[in-house]
Design an enzyme around this catalytic site. Structure first.
Site, PDB file in Angstrom:
ATOM      1  N   HIS A 103     -24.615 -22.716 -22.659  1.00 24.00           N
ATOM      2  CA  HIS A 103     -24.030 -21.377 -22.553  1.00 24.00           C
ATOM      3  C   HIS A 103     -23.641 -21.116 -21.102  1.00 24.00           C
ATOM      4  O   HIS A 103     -24.451 -21.292 -20.200  1.00 24.00           O
ATOM      5  CB  HIS A 103     -25.025 -20.303 -23.023  1.00 24.00           C
ATOM      6  CG  HIS A 103     -24.440 -18.931 -22.918  1.00 24.00           C
ATOM      7  ND1 HIS A 103     -23.664 -18.390 -23.902  1.00 24.00           N
ATOM      8  CD2 HIS A 103     -24.475 -18.014 -21.918  1.00 24.00           C
ATOM      9  CE1 HIS A 103     -23.244 -17.194 -23.531  1.00 24.00           C
ATOM     10  NE2 HIS A 103     -23.724 -16.933 -22.331  1.00 24.00           N
ATOM     11  N   ASP A 182     -25.997  -7.403 -32.504  1.00 22.29           N
ATOM     12  CA  ASP A 182     -25.474  -7.575 -31.136  1.00 22.29           C
ATOM     13  C   ASP A 182     -24.044  -7.073 -31.046  1.00 22.29           C
ATOM     14  O   ASP A 182     -23.665  -6.445 -30.063  1.00 22.29           O
ATOM     15  CB  ASP A 182     -25.530  -9.050 -30.702  1.00 22.29           C
ATOM     16  CG  ASP A 182     -24.873  -9.246 -29.343  1.00 22.29           C
ATOM     17  OD1 ASP A 182     -25.348  -8.617 -28.377  1.00 22.29           O
ATOM     18  OD2 ASP A 182     -23.879  -9.972 -29.240  1.00 22.29           O
ATOM     19  N   ARG A 189     -22.453  -0.805 -25.509  1.00 18.57           N
ATOM     20  CA  ARG A 189     -22.718  -1.100 -24.083  1.00 18.57           C
ATOM     21  C   ARG A 189     -21.424  -1.128 -23.282  1.00 18.57           C
ATOM     22  O   ARG A 189     -21.374  -0.684 -22.144  1.00 18.57           O
ATOM     23  CB  ARG A 189     -23.443  -2.447 -23.951  1.00 18.57           C
ATOM     24  CG  ARG A 189     -24.886  -2.406 -24.419  1.00 18.57           C
ATOM     25  CD  ARG A 189     -25.466  -3.810 -24.482  1.00 18.57           C
ATOM     26  NE  ARG A 189     -25.417  -4.507 -23.225  1.00 18.57           N
ATOM     27  CZ  ARG A 189     -25.318  -5.835 -23.106  1.00 18.57           C
ATOM     28  NH1 ARG A 189     -25.273  -6.590 -24.194  1.00 18.57           N
ATOM     29  NH2 ARG A 189     -25.273  -6.401 -21.929  1.00 18.57           N
ATOM     30  N   SER A 204     -28.807 -10.251 -25.875  1.00 19.25           N
ATOM     31  CA  SER A 204     -27.493 -10.453 -26.482  1.00 19.25           C
ATOM     32  C   SER A 204     -27.161 -11.947 -26.555  1.00 19.25           C
ATOM     33  O   SER A 204     -26.781 -12.471 -27.610  1.00 19.25           O
ATOM     34  CB  SER A 204     -26.450  -9.700 -25.643  1.00 19.25           C
ATOM     35  OG  SER A 204     -25.152 -10.055 -25.991  1.00 19.25           O
ATOM     36  N   LYS A 208     -27.753 -14.757 -30.238  1.00 22.21           N
ATOM     37  CA  LYS A 208     -26.674 -15.585 -30.791  1.00 22.21           C
ATOM     38  C   LYS A 208     -27.007 -17.067 -30.653  1.00 22.21           C
ATOM     39  O   LYS A 208     -26.786 -17.854 -31.573  1.00 22.21           O
ATOM     40  CB  LYS A 208     -25.350 -15.249 -30.081  1.00 22.21           C
ATOM     41  CG  LYS A 208     -24.836 -13.856 -30.461  1.00 22.21           C
ATOM     42  CD  LYS A 208     -23.620 -13.442 -29.672  1.00 22.21           C
ATOM     43  CE  LYS A 208     -23.935 -13.119 -28.250  1.00 22.21           C
ATOM     44  NZ  LYS A 208     -23.018 -12.260 -27.529  1.00 22.21           N
TER      45      LYS A 208
HETATM   46  N1  URA Z   1     -22.349 -12.326 -22.864  1.00 23.96           N
HETATM   47  C1  URA Z   1     -22.994 -11.927 -23.991  1.00 23.96           C
HETATM   48  O1  URA Z   1     -22.944 -12.578 -25.023  1.00 23.96           O
HETATM   49  N2  URA Z   1     -23.697 -10.772 -23.930  1.00 23.96           N
HETATM   50  C2  URA Z   1     -23.801 -10.038 -22.814  1.00 23.96           C
HETATM   51  O2  URA Z   1     -24.456  -9.021 -22.844  1.00 23.96           O
HETATM   52  C3  URA Z   1     -23.108 -10.469 -21.649  1.00 23.96           C
HETATM   53  C4  URA Z   1     -22.391 -11.621 -21.710  1.00 23.96           C
END
Ligand code: URA
Length: 458
Positions: A103, A182, A189, A204, A208
């Protein structure tokens, strides 16, 4: 078939039963967090579940998010929030410990996924990638790969699982089945100034990533003018939070803190970045992009247990490029998802803008810095990013950096190219002047080339 809650351990069943008996109230929980007290796991899970089921209003959730933002959350609260968001959707599970994902927190010209994923896959790692689209000034992996005609990033989760098992590498976009809480919370947000909170970002990202079923995750946390985390201190705090949460979920994790004060590689824009990725897989890539892709792939190979030491994993990653195996793996990925794999040998199959406007050095000296987030915003101006959700991306436009930080230039040398369409001459001129006035900073004395990999957390 995927079951919607695969993680139905004894604890989960007990917790759910207990939660349904609990009679929490929205107001006292917001008030508790507002006063800086810790929320319990049950309280957090009840709040998120109720919000996802539309039993809590957006304005109440917004108030809770702001309280979480201001008062912060500890590792246990962050883990509870992650788990609550994870449980709102499907969760995949893969047997074997060699399923590893990566990621990146996002930046400018970040195309490393197209290089490290085929390298790791060619070395025997299974790579399940659920990637994002452009966010703010940063580009998205899914938008970039769609420059390849026919490449389908909208596979359902059953096909995603099948492809991972059979091909070892698969790349799709976010699906509504994964962590729907999310998606709802992120949208709030985005409009309530609560994005840049370390616990909220952690939950968040992790909800995922955990849902994808990887056994280990390699994080690339960007820091600098083109990153969400501007300071190394904040990037380190996010890295530590992601690692701590990974640990709580029994996932192996490594985080690299990497420089994003200039683009990664030299190309920015969708087709441009695909070409640079293919060149890197052919062994002709720029040093920074090659080095970072090798380092991240090596950590994936190491976490997967394919090699016992990081040094051996690094050698293996390099050999996957030298032998052409990683390039073959990339071709296989394109074919497997319906794309035209001939692009690997024929770049004219990619959409390409025909006009190049050069930006030249206004004086002699050294490149000192780039206001890197501006590059992303200028690409949006050219049509290579979205101003609103429904906008279509123009894959053909982009930029090419001819000089990077630390390079010596003479007045009149080309620093930056704008690749655009014939009807965009005026906008190209505006970009040219913004680049000179707002993006580029020069120095008359020597400037050090910035270090790419700043820290490793594990
Ligand atoms: N990427 C994400 O998936 N969530 C966040 O809150 C910030 C960046």
């Amino acid at each position: 078939m995927i079951s919607s809650h695969l993680k139905v351990g004894k604890l989960d069943i007990e917790l759910r039963a207990c939660m349904s008996k609990e009679n929490f109230q929205v107001y006292p929980l917001i008030d508790k967090k507002k006063k800086g007290e810790k929320l319990t796991e049950k309280e957090i899970k009840w709040f998120i579940q109720s919000y996802t089921e539309k039993k809590i209003e957006d304005y109440q959730m917004s108030a809770m998010l702001m309280a979480m933002f201001i008062k912060g959350m500890d590792v246990a609260e962050t883990a509870a929030l992650t788990d609550a968001m994870l449980e709102s959707g499907e969760q995949l599970k893969f047997p074997g410990k060699n399923v590893i994902d990566k990621h990146s927190t996002g930046g400018i010209g970040d195309k490393a996924s197209f290089i490290l994923a085929p390298i790791a896959s060619a070395a025997g790692v299974k790579v399940p990638m659920i990637a994002g689209r452009g966010l703010g000034h940063t580009g998205g992996t899914v938008d970039k790969i769609e420059a390849i005609k026919g490449f389908n990033t909208a596979l359902n989760l059953n096909t995603f699982q099948e492809k991972l098992n059979n091909e070892g590498l698969v790349l799709i976009g976010q699906t509504p089945d994964i962590a729907p809480a999310d998606r709802l919370i992120y949208a709030l947000r985005d409009v309530t100034a609560t994005i840049d909170s370390i616990p909220l970002i952690t939950a968040s990202i992790m909800s995922k990533k955990l849902a994808e079923g990887a056994n280990g995750i390699v994080f690339d946390i960007k820091t600098g003018t083109g990153a969400f985390m501007r300071s190394t201190k904040d990037a380190r705090a996010l890295g530590k939070s992601l690692i701590a949460t990974s640990k709580r979920f029994k996932k192996k994790a490594v985080a690299l803190i990497t420089d994003m004060n200039q683009p990664l590689g030299n190309s920015v824009g969708h087709s441009n970045e695909i070409i640079e990725s293919i060149e890197t897989l052919k062994g002709n890539g720029p040093k920074d992009l090659t080095d970072l892709s090798i380092a991240l792939a090596a950590h994936m190979i190491h976490l997967a247990g394919v090699e016992k030491t990081f040094e051996k994993a690094e050698k293996k990653a390099l050999s996957m490029i030298e032998s052409g195996k990683a390039l073959e793996e990339f071709k296989k990925l394109i074919k497997s998802q319906g794309g035209d794999a001939r692009v690997v040998d024929d770049y004219s199959l990619l959409p390409m803008a025909k006009v190049v406007t050069n930006v030249t050095a206004p004086k002699s000296g050294y490149i000192k810095m780039f206001q890197n987030d501006q590059i992303g915003l200028l690409l949006i101006e050219l049509g290579g990013g979205r101003k609103s959700k429904a906008d279509l991306i123009d894959h053909a436009v982009g930029f090419e950096f001819k000089k990077k930080i630390g390079d010596q230039v003479k007045k009149g040398d080309t620093i930056f190219e704008i690749h655009h369409h014939p009807h965009q001459k005026e906008i190209a001129e505006k970009i040219k002047s913004t680049f000179i006035k707002e993006v580029l900073a020069m120095s008359s004395s020597k400037v050090k080339t910035p270090k790419l990999i700043l820290e490793k957390l594990s």
